[in-house]
Enzyme design. Structure first.
Site, PDB file in Angstrom:
ATOM      1  CG  HIS A 126      18.861   7.617  25.116  1.00  0.00           C
ATOM      2  ND1 HIS A 126      19.120   8.533  24.118  1.00  0.00           N
ATOM      3  CD2 HIS A 126      18.006   8.228  25.963  1.00  0.00           C
ATOM      4  CE1 HIS A 126      18.451   9.647  24.369  1.00  0.00           C
ATOM      5  NE2 HIS A 126      17.770   9.497  25.480  1.00  0.00           N
ATOM      6  CD  GLU A 142      20.906   4.026  21.195  1.00  0.00           C
ATOM      7  OE1 GLU A 142      20.303   4.198  22.281  1.00  0.00           O
ATOM      8  OE2 GLU A 142      20.529   4.531  20.129  1.00  0.00           O
ATOM      9  CB  CYS A 202      19.618  10.621  20.307  1.00  0.00           C
ATOM     10  SG  CYS A 202      20.702  10.401  21.721  1.00  0.00           S
ATOM     11  CB  CYS A 236      23.141   7.149  21.387  1.00  0.00           C
ATOM     12  SG  CYS A 236      22.213   7.128  22.925  1.00  0.00           S
TER      13      CYS A 236
HETATM   14 ZN   LIG Z   1      20.319   8.281  22.537  1.00  0.00          ZN
END
Ligand SMILES: [Zn+2]
Ligand SMILES: [Zn+2]
Lengths: 368, 173
Positions: free
Chosen positions: B54, B56, B90, B93
């Site tokens: 992702h 991040e 999420c 993260c």
């Molecule tokens: Zn994430």
């Protein structure tokens, strides 16, 4: 600590105790939803009535139910105030299902219902239930207000029917366990597709057994042999072979917990991956050479993940994103573990689109 | 108060819009340390075949690399780093950012499917000293970007590859 189903594993010669960490929906009674039913009085019309009803008012959310019970009761349609009525999408619909005699305890557990249940169970599931709906309005009132639902569907040839539709509580979702199936059968004739994984987890004396158990324990030993702070391995569901083994490197890099590295190593077997493998790590030879896209399931889909330690939130969610089939860990982690030490455990949160099966494996004397 | 908050968020939105044009998940993320951008992240799940990549996570890797190159201590850098991301991190993260004891998280809209700042799970509640978090910055704009992605509106692609997009939806945030 979360709900744990524990069984005496003394029969297993390897000496390990393996407990399935299941969400409460496996032990709860079957949820119900109200439907309109009538009775077939002339059995010669049964198959025609079933065919007509499937065509005139199919009930996608109740595919787990037989249209007709052996006693002649026949499912006409969902009650008009029920979720899924008139083709609404039962999977998205926040449901209005109610439980048989809800208790405050059951209401407290409402958060643990989830859409996705197990790998092998298919069919629609209802979403989370809100507590005020559990204590539903009294049925007589509803019946009064909904007199029109006593009418049979337009276009239906009612020959052979008693012609007096009634409200009846039927199982709202497919039973997950044999116990739930027995209970559901008492309400309405029901299909049941036992999930081997769930049945294995619930069977007396066994969490994981046979070849799978041997493969998972072998992978766990391989993890311990690295003598890393913690380690994780991915095991192929078909032959029990090791797809990848990763070690924890969080002291050098804060993201590189064993499970995060493992997901990246598995990506490497699919021509992806970002991080460089470490000396103690393993990637299945044939896979890394062939880099075949067909040789393995995409991501970690269907793979069993073995870990020396209960994963933290970052790692547990990484394995959820990767769609691992199960997480099998040995040492619990009361500081930051989320699959066993947290209540409710992460794998039971509603809203996640993939659900991990979780097993806790340990030796009673604490030896390994 | 962060006087440049809007400016950094603007940068994150530029990244997200660029992703949408490329037909990728429109999430943009910048890490700011000492009033400078140290990392710009985008989702790279599909090209890495790694579902954890992702925006991040990619930013954290970039900052690690920057620390290595400039011989900085990553722990102290992260503790003074602020994260600006268009969509709620999420669960994974969010946990990564709390683990790093980041100085502050700022995000736009909720992440209905995986959000770790209260939507699916409140990861902060697992930590004694969670990272202070500001939510809802230009929420509608962030939501619109996601909506356009899920609706398959790609300004630069007259013939959207429906199949591909569907697969991406499943695999990414
Ligand atoms: Zn994430
Ligand atoms: Zn972890």
């Amino acid at each position: 600590m979360s709900d744990t189903t524990s069984y005496d594993a003394a029969n297993e010669s390897d000496g390990w105790h393996i407990e399935a960490v299941l969400g409460p929906e496996y032990s709860e009674p079957v949820r119900t939803v109200d439907a309109v039913v009538d009775v077939v009085v002339d059995r010669r019309h049964t198959s025609r009535l079933v065919q007509d009803l499937q065509r005139l008012c199919p009930i996608p959310s109740l595919r787990h139910l037989k249209r007709v019970c052996p006693d002649g009761r026949i499912l006409i349609q969902l009650a008009t105030d029920s979720p899924g009525h008139e083709g609404s999408d039962s999977e998205k619909n926040s449901s209005r299902t109610s439980k048989c005699s809800p208790s405050p305890q059951e209401c407290k557990n409402k958060r643990s219902f989830s859409e996705t249940v197990t790998d092998s169970d298919s069919g629609p599931q209802d979403g989370p239930t809100s507590s005020e709906q559990l204590y539903s309005t009294s049925k007589s009132v509803l019946l009064d207000e909904q007199k029109n639902e006593r009418a049979l569907p337009r276009g239906l040839d009612a020959s052979g029917l008693r012609g007096r539709p009634e409200r009846c509580a039927v199982p709202a979702s497919p039973p997950l366990t044999r116990a739930q199936f027995t209970h559901a059968q008492r309400l309405w004739s029901c299909n049941f597709h036992p999930s081997r994984a769930v049945e294995a987890a619930l069977a007396p004396g066994a969490g994981v057994h046979g070849a799978r158990r041997a493969a998972l324990l072998a992978a766990l030993r391989a993890c311990y042999r690295t003598s890393a702070k913690s380690a994780a391995a991915a095991v192929h569901p078909h032959d029990g072979s090791l797809v990848a083994l990763a070690v924890d490197a969080r002291d050098e890099h804060p993201l590189q917990h064993a499970a995060m590295r493992l997901v990246d190593l598995v990506a490497r077997t699919q021509c992806g991956g970002v991080w460089t493998p470490l000396p103690k790590e393993e990637i299945k030879e044939s896979v890394s050479n062939a880099c075949g896209k067909d040789s393995l399931p995409y991501l970690c889909t269907g793979l069993d993940v073995v870990m020396t330690h209960e994963p933290c939130a970052m790692c547990a969610m990484a394995l959820t994103h990767a769609r691992a089939r199960c997480v099998f860990f040995s040492e619990d982690n009361s500081n930051c573990g989320v699959l066993y030490s947290l209540s409710p455990p992460l794998q039971t949160l509603p809203g996640l689109n993939h659900r991990l099966q979780v097993f806790h494996a340990y030796l009673p004397e604490g030896k390994r | 108060m962060d006087s440049k908050l809007e400016e950094w968020m603007e940068k994150a939105f530029e990244l997200a819009s660029k992703e949408l044009e490329l037909g990728e998940v429109p999430v943009g993320c910048v890490f700011v340390y000492d009033n400078k951008i140290t990392a710009e992240g985008r989702n790279s799940v599909n090209e890495t075949r790694n579902p954890t990549r992702h925006a991040e996570i990619n930013c954290i890797d970039q900052v690690m690399e920057w620390c290595r190159e400039t011989k900085r201590d990553w722990r102290s850098v992260f503790s003074k780093t602020r994260v600006y991301v268009t969509v709620e991190p999420c669960v994974m993260c969010a946990a990564a950012l709390h683990n790093l004891k980041i100085e502050q998280i700022v995000y736009g809209c909720h992440n209905d499917r995986f959000g770790g700042c209260g939507t699916v799970m409140d990861v902060a509640s697992l930590y004694e000293n969670p990272v202070p978090t500001i939510s809802g910055v230009q929420e509608k704009r962030a939501m619109k970007l996601l909506q356009q992605f899920y609706d398959g509106i790609n300004p630069n692609a007259p013939q959207p590859k429906v199949k591909k997009r569907k697969r991406k939806e499943q695999e990414t945030e």
